[in-house]
Design a protein around this motif. Structure first.
Motif, PDB file in Angstrom:
ATOM      1  N   UNK A 140       0.800  -1.219   0.000  1.00  0.00           N
ATOM      2  CA  UNK A 140       0.000   0.000   0.000  1.00  0.00           C
ATOM      3  C   UNK A 140       0.833   1.269   0.000  1.00  0.00           C
ATOM      4  N   UNK A 141       0.138   2.397  -0.204  1.00  0.00           N
ATOM      5  CA  UNK A 141       0.778   3.713  -0.125  1.00  0.00           C
ATOM      6  C   UNK A 141       0.440   4.410   1.192  1.00  0.00           C
ATOM      7  N   UNK A 142      -0.776   4.126   1.711  1.00  0.00           N
ATOM      8  CA  UNK A 142      -1.259   4.773   2.931  1.00  0.00           C
ATOM      9  C   UNK A 142      -1.900   3.710   3.809  1.00  0.00           C
ATOM     10  N   UNK A 143      -1.985   3.996   5.113  1.00  0.00           N
ATOM     11  CA  UNK A 143      -2.575   3.048   6.061  1.00  0.00           C
ATOM     12  C   UNK A 143      -3.659   3.744   6.880  1.00  0.00           C
ATOM     13  N   UNK A 163       3.970   2.353  11.540  1.00  0.00           N
ATOM     14  CA  UNK A 163       5.255   3.057  11.572  1.00  0.00           C
ATOM     15  C   UNK A 163       5.921   3.101  10.212  1.00  0.00           C
ATOM     16  N   UNK A 164       5.310   2.439   9.228  1.00  0.00           N
ATOM     17  CA  UNK A 164       5.960   2.297   7.916  1.00  0.00           C
ATOM     18  C   UNK A 164       5.265   3.055   6.803  1.00  0.00           C
ATOM     19  N   UNK A 165       4.001   3.405   7.013  1.00  0.00           N
ATOM     20  CA  UNK A 165       3.243   4.173   6.012  1.00  0.00           C
ATOM     21  C   UNK A 165       2.608   5.365   6.724  1.00  0.00           C
ATOM     22  N   UNK A 166       2.281   6.428   5.981  1.00  0.00           N
ATOM     23  CA  UNK A 166       1.484   7.499   6.604  1.00  0.00           C
ATOM     24  C   UNK A 166       0.205   6.873   7.173  1.00  0.00           C
ATOM     25  N   UNK A 167      -0.078   7.129   8.460  1.00  0.00           N
ATOM     26  CA  UNK A 167      -1.143   6.384   9.153  1.00  0.00           C
ATOM     27  C   UNK A 167      -2.260   7.311   9.628  1.00  0.00           C
TER      28      UNK A 167
END
Ligand code: ADP
Ligand code: MG
Length: 398
Positions: A140-143, A163-167
């Protein structure tokens, strides 16, 4: 409330792959979804993202497959249930990471909604393995986390990925966090808590946390018997954890120090048998006979508790006041729930409730929709009442 981002902050999602953690852990019967409450709760977030042209990828666990593939716990089983609620077709992608997931996602168009296979088919999910979270983030790109009910667990799809994608918090998560903040985070005082249910042992941490937070702690249900016993009351044949009398006394002391008033019933409804509509007596707590059981709070105590609620601005409720599944021992729970509902409708009380049996009891009383917020999150709601950190929520605030 420490801040977290919501869908209002997400910006342009057109053509972006948005991984949305939802709760699809629905009860099934005969291979079909038996209760779609959780699917419906996820819909506003799914629709909003789909309408904005996102590629919506639903991440969820289903049952307890313990890190291995198990066809009886495949999320393919809930696809029809999701499509029914959404009103159009939903794709199924047979893995949540790796080439299988990549290939499935690659053919999706903006606005499409897909369910990825059970995250718990991979051992890395429950271990919150960094390699698993990395692999999820590649899809994905966003969470968006919309599953408060899974937020008490630090898993790959609830914590690691954030912690790995904009959340962002989804709409259901946002509503839940706002309600919980209004109830205990930053509440209007006086605050009352009702804690009931069968046993003290299942709610020691809840009680210990609440005495430091609320102005009035109303203890009902079977657990009140242990507190009455600690005060020297002979509770007869009632459910009572005599080995927890010291714990009860420690809670009395902590409440004293914190300025929290503990309310115990002073009249109770007793019976010799635990069965529907047995002969009952309504007595002062000091008049329970050796062969009787306390099965509900009495009417005088309920009236006094209603007066407490009338003077409070906030209420948080977990646990029924009596053995509400068995008539007439639903009486006190129904009466106090109706009072709380009326005060909420009048605008004088913010009322937040949660817990499996509590939700059932409020539905039975016909007042669930009148409460400010009723949480169906179960374990996560209880851990929040215990004052424990919720890793899935904290990761959104990081
Ligand atoms: P929740 O699921 O909302 O957290 P609990 O599971 O803690 O609530 O408690 C619900 C149970 O407590 C119900 O099954 C109810 O019958 C039981 N209970 C309440 N009061 C009594 C009592 N006086 N004696 C025995 N059981 C009781
Ligand atoms: Mg329960």
């Amino acid at each position: 409330m420490s801040s977290f981002k919501t869908l209002d902050d997400i910006g342009d999602v057109t053509g972006k792959r948005v991984l949305v953690r939802v709760d699809l852990n629905v009860p099934m019967s005969d291979g079909a979804v038996a209760d779609d409450t959780r699917i419906r709760a996820a819909m506003p977030t799914i629709r909003e993202l789909s309408d904005k042209g996102a590629i919506v990828l639903l991440l969820a666990h289903f049952g307890r497959p313990k890190g291995a593939k198990n066809p009886t716990q495949s999320l393919s089983l809930v696809i029809d249930g999701v499509a029914d609620v959404l009103g159009h077709s939903v794709m199924f992608i047979p893995d949540c990471i790796g080439e299988g997931a990549q290939a499935g996602v690659a053919v999706l168009a903006p606005g499409d909604v897909a369910v990825l296979e059970n995250t718990r088919f991979h051992a890395g999910e429950e271990k919150n393995d960094p390699a698993f979270a990395d692999a999820l983030a590649e899809i994905g790109d966003l969470y968006v986390n919309n599953a408060f009910s899974a937020a008490h667990r630090a898993h790959g799809s609830t914590e690691g990925i954030a912690h790995r994608l904009p959340a962002y918090a989804g709409r259901a998560m946002e509503a839940e966090l706002k309600a919980l903040d209004a109830a205990l985070g930053n509440p209007a005082h006086p605050v009352a808590a009702v804690v009931g249910g069968a046993k003290v042992s299942s709610k020691i941490d809840v009680l210990k946390n609440l005495v430091g937070q609320v102005d009035h702690l109303i203890i009902g249900g079977g657990m009140a018997n242990t507190f009455l016993a600690a005060r020297g009351v002979d509770v007869g044949k009632s459910l009572c954890e005599h080995d927890l009398v010291d714990t009860a006394n420690a809670i009395f002391d902590a409440a004293d120090k914190a300025g929290c008033t503990i309310h115990l019933p002073y009249d109770v409804v007793v019976a010799k048998q635990f069965a529907p509509n047995p002969p009952t007596r309504t007595v002062n707590v000091h008049e329970v006979a050796a062969d009787e059981m306390i099965l509900d709070v009495g009417p005088a105590a309920v009236e006094a508790l209603a007066d407490v609620l009338k003077n409070c601005r906030t209420l948080v409720w977990n646990g029924p006041l009596g053995a509400f599944e068995t008539p007439p021992f639903d009486t006190a729970t129904v009466a106090l729930a109706k009072t709380a509902a009326a005060l909420t409708r009048e605008g004088s009380l913010i009322s937040v409730a949660g817990g499996g049996d509590t939700v059932a009891a409020l539905n039975h009383a016909g007042v669930a929709q009148d409460f400010t917020f009723v949480s169906t999150a179960g374990g996560a709601f209880l851990e929040w009442m215990e004052g424990k950190p919720l890793p899935g929520v904290d990761a959104l605030k990081a």
